[in-house]
Write an enzyme that holds these catalytic residues in place. Structure first.
Site, mmCIF file in Angstrom:
data_model
loop_
_atom_site.group_PDB
_atom_site.id
_atom_site.type_symbol
_atom_site.label_atom_id
_atom_site.label_comp_id
_atom_site.label_asym_id
_atom_site.label_seq_id
_atom_site.Cartn_x
_atom_site.Cartn_y
_atom_site.Cartn_z
ATOM 1 C CB SER A 15 -0.904 0.001 1.231
ATOM 2 O OG SER A 15 -1.608 1.218 1.303
ATOM 3 C CE LYS A 59 -1.152 7.233 0.843
ATOM 4 N NZ LYS A 59 -0.024 6.868 1.714
ATOM 5 C CG ASN A 91 6.519 7.059 4.048
ATOM 6 O OD1 ASN A 91 5.450 7.651 4.220
ATOM 7 N ND2 ASN A 91 6.705 5.794 4.383
ATOM 8 C CB SER A 92 6.615 11.831 7.210
ATOM 9 O OG SER A 92 7.061 12.923 6.425
ATOM 10 C CG ASN A 122 -2.238 1.872 7.858
ATOM 11 O OD1 ASN A 122 -1.606 1.565 8.859
ATOM 12 N ND2 ASN A 122 -1.906 2.893 7.086
ATOM 13 C CB CYS A 151 0.083 4.861 9.313
ATOM 14 S SG CYS A 151 0.911 6.302 8.638
ATOM 15 C CB ILE A 159 5.907 -5.151 9.822
ATOM 16 C CG1 ILE A 159 7.255 -4.990 9.133
ATOM 17 C CG2 ILE A 159 5.886 -6.288 10.789
ATOM 18 C CD1 ILE A 159 8.450 -4.768 10.062
ATOM 19 C CG ASN A 160 2.771 0.459 7.957
ATOM 20 O OD1 ASN A 160 3.595 1.142 7.370
ATOM 21 N ND2 ASN A 160 1.471 0.680 7.849
ATOM 22 N N GLY A 184 12.148 -0.366 3.064
ATOM 23 C CA GLY A 184 13.271 -0.771 2.219
ATOM 24 C C GLY A 184 14.134 -1.831 2.896
HETATM 25 C C1 LIG Z 1 5.720 6.359 0.298
HETATM 26 C C2 LIG Z 1 5.065 5.295 1.128
HETATM 27 C C3 LIG Z 1 3.688 5.368 1.377
HETATM 28 C C4 LIG Z 1 3.064 4.388 2.144
HETATM 29 N N1 LIG Z 1 1.705 4.463 2.370
HETATM 30 C C5 LIG Z 1 1.082 3.470 3.077
HETATM 31 C C6 LIG Z 1 -0.327 3.485 3.269
HETATM 32 O O1 LIG Z 1 -1.048 4.367 2.783
HETATM 33 N N2 LIG Z 1 -0.881 2.476 3.997
HETATM 34 C C7 LIG Z 1 -0.127 1.463 4.543
HETATM 35 O O2 LIG Z 1 -0.671 0.573 5.202
HETATM 36 N N3 LIG Z 1 1.213 1.415 4.340
HETATM 37 C C8 LIG Z 1 1.823 2.387 3.630
HETATM 38 N N4 LIG Z 1 3.179 2.333 3.434
HETATM 39 C C9 LIG Z 1 3.951 1.202 3.988
HETATM 40 C C10 LIG Z 1 4.178 0.111 2.928
HETATM 41 O O3 LIG Z 1 2.971 -0.405 2.444
HETATM 42 C C11 LIG Z 1 5.022 -1.030 3.525
HETATM 43 O O4 LIG Z 1 4.357 -1.592 4.623
HETATM 44 C C12 LIG Z 1 6.391 -0.551 3.975
HETATM 45 O O5 LIG Z 1 6.908 0.433 3.109
HETATM 46 C C13 LIG Z 1 7.403 -1.707 4.088
HETATM 47 O O6 LIG Z 1 7.544 -2.375 2.862
HETATM 48 P P1 LIG Z 1 8.703 -2.017 1.781
HETATM 49 O O7 LIG Z 1 9.999 -2.007 2.536
HETATM 50 O O8 LIG Z 1 8.615 -3.093 0.742
HETATM 51 O O9 LIG Z 1 8.362 -0.673 1.241
HETATM 52 C C14 LIG Z 1 3.835 3.310 2.672
HETATM 53 C C15 LIG Z 1 5.206 3.238 2.411
HETATM 54 C C16 LIG Z 1 5.830 4.210 1.649
HETATM 55 C C17 LIG Z 1 7.305 4.097 1.382
#
Ligand SMILES: Cc1cc2nc3c(=O)[nH]c(=O)nc-3n(C[C@H](O)[C@H](O)[C@H](O)COP(=O)(O)O)c2cc1C
Length: 305
Positions: free
Chosen positions: A23, A47, A71-72, A129, A132, A193-194, A219
């Site tokens: 997401s 999203k 990210n924020s 979610n 966050c 996880i988030n 990442g």
């Molecule tokens: C730019 C950005 C926006 C994100 N927005 C959401 C979101 O709206 N809802 C959510 O549950 N997670 C959100 N996430 C978290 C990702 O879905 C994911 O859980 C997290 O980035 C770890 O996975 P990754 O290392 O593969 O990115 C966001 C992550 C990033 C980098």
């Protein structure tokens, strides 16, 4: 070769293969410029969606850090009504199941969004979610505590007949306790996880780099934390787990599957390599061919045995 996985045994959420987007990292999937055919994935996760549209946090909202990204964003989104009006009709024509990530500041917000999405064509499941780290109310504040996590899950469960995936935060003292509470409250599956709360400082400006001061780390740097969470929680709950956190390559995805994840999500890796989700999927197929694995379920949780 069978790549399909069942993510909601009680309600039915069968994916043709175990690779999904994470997401917030691929928008709504309807934007111009997606470089590969999303329909080839197991599922698309959009999203985070709130009752009303939101502009998100002040800029800057993305900062690179060693091995990852902070990210924020803070739930910038179009709101549930625009999603139903503009996005769901497009998704309804897709083969690939779309999972809507939902968020809110109050338990009622979650229930409201879940209720609005119930029965809407083009939406196959909800991902809740409660994880966050980038908002003042709701989000990870709910997911850090087993009782509030269960309350949000129960409220969403009551408001929707769709399969409910609940996405957990690593920012808690005992993620397995939260997972057990959420499973007990009716979650069909868990996403683990988030992001992990973090920050960075501009030493010349002498100020935090993110407009929101803190952000969420994603990442490769997050991968070992996410993998451990999957391994631990898979030993405690009997509902499917979706692994997420730093998955950039096929090997990463296979580690999560062997730790007990029935599916994986690819997020930040897509920023550097827009084909990453598809590359991961193709690599899984090659691995299964090479190893003579007929069914992906043969390797789910195999590292635990
Ligand atoms: C730019 C950005 C926006 C994100 N927005 C959401 C979101 O709206 N809802 C959510 O549950 N997670 C959100 N996430 C978290 C990702 O879905 C994911 O859980 C997290 O980035 C770890 O996975 P990754 O290392 O593969 O990115 C966001 C992550 C990033 C980098």
């Amino acid at each position: 070769m069978n790549l399909s996985v069942q993510l909601a045994p009680r309600r039915g959420l069968v994916l043709a293969n175990p690779v999904m987007t994470a997401s917030g990292t691929s928008g709504y999937g309807t934007e111009e410029g997606h470089l590969f055919d999303i329909q080839k994935l197991g599922a698309f996760v959009c999203k985070g969606t709130t009752p009303e549209s939101r502009e998100g946090n002040p800029q800057p909202r993305i900062v690179e850090t060693t091995g990852g990204v902070l990210n924020s964003i803070g739930w910038e989104n179009i709101g549930v009504d625009a999603l139903i009006r503009d996005k769901a009709p497009v998704w309804a024509k897709w083969q690939v199941p779309v999972i809507v990530n939902i968020a809110g500041e109050t338990i009622d917000d979650y229930a409201q969004v879940a209720g609005r999405l119930d029965g809407v064509a083009g939406i196959s499941a909800l991902e809740v979610n409660i994880s966050c780290p980038n908002v003042k109310a709701g989000g990870a504040a709910f997911g850090a505590d087993p009782d509030t996590a269960a309350q949000v899950t129960a409220a969403v469960r009551k408001s929707s007949s769709l399969p409910v995936l609940v996405k957990l935060t690593p920012n808690t003292s005992d993620i397995a306790e939260v997972a057990l509470a959420v499973a007990g409250a009716g979650a069909d599956a868990l996403t683990l996880i988030n992001t992990l709360k973090g920050m960075a400082i501009d030493i010349n400006g002498r100020r935090p780099l993110l407009g929101n001061i803190t952000g969420g780390l994603s990442g490769p740097a997050l991968k070992p934390v996410a993998l451990q969470a999957v391994y631990e929680v898979a030993g405690r709950v009997d509902i499917p787990i979706i692994g997420c956190g730093g998955i950039s390559t096929t090997n990463d995805a296979l580690e999560f599957i062997m730790a007990g994840a029935s599916a994986v999500q690819v997020g930040t890796a897509s920023f550097a390599n827009p084909y990453a989700p598809l590359d991961v999927l193709e690599g899984i197929v090659q691995f299964m061919e090479k190893e003579g694995i007929q069914d992906i379920t043969e390797i789910i949780g195999v590292a635990r045995k």
